[in-house]
Design an enzyme around this catalytic site. Structure first.
Site, PDB file in Angstrom:
ATOM      1  N   ASP A  20       0.851  -1.185   0.000  1.00 44.81           N
ATOM      2  CA  ASP A  20       0.000   0.000   0.000  1.00 44.81           C
ATOM      3  C   ASP A  20       0.889   1.238   0.000  1.00 44.81           C
ATOM      4  O   ASP A  20       1.752   1.392   0.863  1.00 44.81           O
ATOM      5  CB  ASP A  20      -0.894  -0.033   1.254  1.00 44.81           C
ATOM      6  CG  ASP A  20      -1.884   1.115   1.265  1.00 44.81           C
ATOM      7  OD1 ASP A  20      -2.416   1.442   0.204  1.00 44.81           O
ATOM      8  OD2 ASP A  20      -2.108   1.673   2.355  1.00 44.81           O
ATOM      9  N   ASP A  45      -3.412   2.719  -5.697  1.00 46.56           N
ATOM     10  CA  ASP A  45      -2.258   2.758  -4.797  1.00 46.56           C
ATOM     11  C   ASP A  45      -2.040   1.473  -4.015  1.00 46.56           C
ATOM     12  O   ASP A  45      -1.317   1.481  -3.024  1.00 46.56           O
ATOM     13  CB  ASP A  45      -2.356   3.961  -3.845  1.00 46.56           C
ATOM     14  CG  ASP A  45      -3.384   3.754  -2.758  1.00 46.56           C
ATOM     15  OD1 ASP A  45      -4.335   2.982  -2.972  1.00 46.56           O
ATOM     16  OD2 ASP A  45      -3.223   4.360  -1.686  1.00 46.56           O
ATOM     17  N   GLU A  46      -2.652   0.366  -4.425  1.00 47.60           N
ATOM     18  CA  GLU A  46      -2.372  -0.883  -3.711  1.00 47.60           C
ATOM     19  C   GLU A  46      -2.411  -2.105  -4.617  1.00 47.60           C
ATOM     20  O   GLU A  46      -3.132  -2.127  -5.612  1.00 47.60           O
ATOM     21  CB  GLU A  46      -3.304  -1.064  -2.508  1.00 47.60           C
ATOM     22  CG  GLU A  46      -4.758  -1.072  -2.837  1.00 47.60           C
ATOM     23  CD  GLU A  46      -5.622  -1.295  -1.587  1.00 47.60           C
ATOM     24  OE1 GLU A  46      -5.544  -2.382  -1.000  1.00 47.60           O
ATOM     25  OE2 GLU A  46      -6.371  -0.381  -1.225  1.00 47.60           O
TER      26      GLU A  46
END
Ligand SMILES: [Mg+2]
Length: 409
Positions: A13, A146-147
């Protein structure tokens, strides 16, 4: 090295992703309370105003890092109905966070700097960090901007120190390529990895083994399990269940009675840290198709020869796509558009998966016989659906009769 590698799954993350991307161009804002939200970016606004109000220097787009902090718009001056997309760590103690109205947030943290969202920029960095990961560990599941999940199991360094060695390499490589930091949890499965990536934020690595579940996972509130939302959380609370450990202490049977068969079973497994979901490298295609629009409208009878050639070419193109991507399909269909723009589709599901051009052509031809072809045709398409990965259908000597099941799960 054990004969069979232990399953090691990472959840990665990015730390305060949008804010961190903004800090790459505005490093002078690092560590300050800052919210991103409201209108779209007006790229040259700040530069234009600087040239009017601070004319002692000629400002250009290369000078973003030199813009004085006191020149940025503040949340207190915001008027409108926009909401916060993200708030920097320094802004969060003031009680502002994602999805809060900007004017409400302004009352709590008026001194926060307000930046407009710039999704183009965030997507650019998203592609960049994922590319870095894929080059090191190719089995990566995209979970948003974003992960990601990464299967460490067979990757060099993925087993060393429980995955810490590989996690460190990925963290450093992402930082070197983008200047951005991330947090990584490595665990036996996705469920635990997702929780672990939060243990040590920002720029942290957390390693969880099966034997750590009681110590690291059970003290956490149930809501930390990805999939237990506010509703289930409240229902668990009404039964006096606050922590994952308390959930794990309930009998599977009791959970099934109170939450239904599938949800109860899932709660029981989750509380014990069990999760068999694979890391899915790309979204599986639903179907593969090719279509072509004709230069002139064709008639099924009068232009039969020409249509036949096109039809064969389409079947061969679809077969080629399937073979290249490693898929086979069972549902073969056609799509027609007539000169009145009416669209008709027909399909047939056959007994066995195929990626063979002749078989596809043959079944598509049968579909065509079920269509009224009195009108002229503008477009013809061939589609193969109900796909399976051909590699999953290789006959296995142990259980040939189940060879065509389970590819999705
Ligand atoms: Mg994040």
């Amino acid at each position: 090295m054990p004969a069979v590698a232990r399953r090691r799954i990472a959840h990665l993350d990015m730390d305060a992703f949008y804010a961190s991307v903004e800090w790459l161009r505005y490093p002078q804002l690092k560590g300050l309370p800052m919210v991103i939200g409201g209108g779209r970016r007006q790229e040259d606004d700040l530069i234009g105003r600087l040239n009017v109000e601070r004319p002692e220097r000629h400002w250009t787009a290369d000078d973003l890092a030199d813009i004085p902090v006191d020149f940025f718009p503040l949340l207190r001056d915001y008027v409108g109905r926009g909401v916060i997309t993200t708030a920097s760590y320094a802004a969060r103690p003031f009680g502002v966070g994602s999805a809060m109205g900007l004017m409400k947030a302004a009352r709590r943290c008026p001194q926060a700097i307000l930046l407009p969202v710039d999704f183009d920029q965030y997507r650019k960095y998203s592609r960049a960090f994922k590319q870095v990961i894929r080059e090191i560990a190719p089995v990566m599941e995209d979970r948003g901007i974003d992960e990601v999940y990464i299967d460490f199991t067979g990757v060099p360094g993925g087993q060393r120190e429980g995955g810490r060695v590989l996690a460190r390499l990925i963290q450093k490589s992402i930082f070197d390529a983008t200047g951005l930091s991330c947090s990584i949890g490595v665990a036996p499965n996705k469920l635990l990895a997702k929780m672990a990536s939060e243990f040590n934020k920002p720029n942290g690595i957390s390693i969880v083994h099966e034997t750590d579940i009681e110590r690291l996972i059970w003290p956490l509130p149930c809501r930390k399990i990805n999939g237990i939302g506010p509703k289930t959380g409240a229902r668990l609370l009404s039964h006096g269940i606050t922590t994952i450990g308390e959930l794990a202490a309930r009998e599977r049977h009791w959970l099934i009675t109170n939450f239904g068969n599938s949800h109860g079973t899932w709660l029981h497994d989750a509380a014990h840290g069990r999760d068999a979901r694979p890391v899915v490298t790309e979204s599986e295609p639903v179907s593969v198709s090719r279509e072509t629009t004709f230069d002139r409208d064709l008639h099924a009878v009068r232009d039969r020869a020409e249509l036949g050639v096109i039809f064969t070419e389409l079947a061969e193109a679809v077969a080629g796509d399937l073979q290249r991507k490693g898929y086979v399909g069972k549902t073969i269909g056609i799509k027609l558009r007539f000169d009145d723009f009416k669209i008709v589709t027909r399909d047939t599901t056959v007994g066995e998966h195929t990626s063979d051009a002749r078989r596809i052509r043959q079944v598509a031809g049968q579909c065509l016989k079920r269509v009224d072809l009195s009108r002229r045709l503008r477009l013809l398409g061939v589609r193969v659906g109900s796909l399976a990965r051909s590699a999953d259908l290789q006959p296995s000597s142990e259980a040939p009769e189940t060879a065509d099941t389970g590819w999705l799960f």
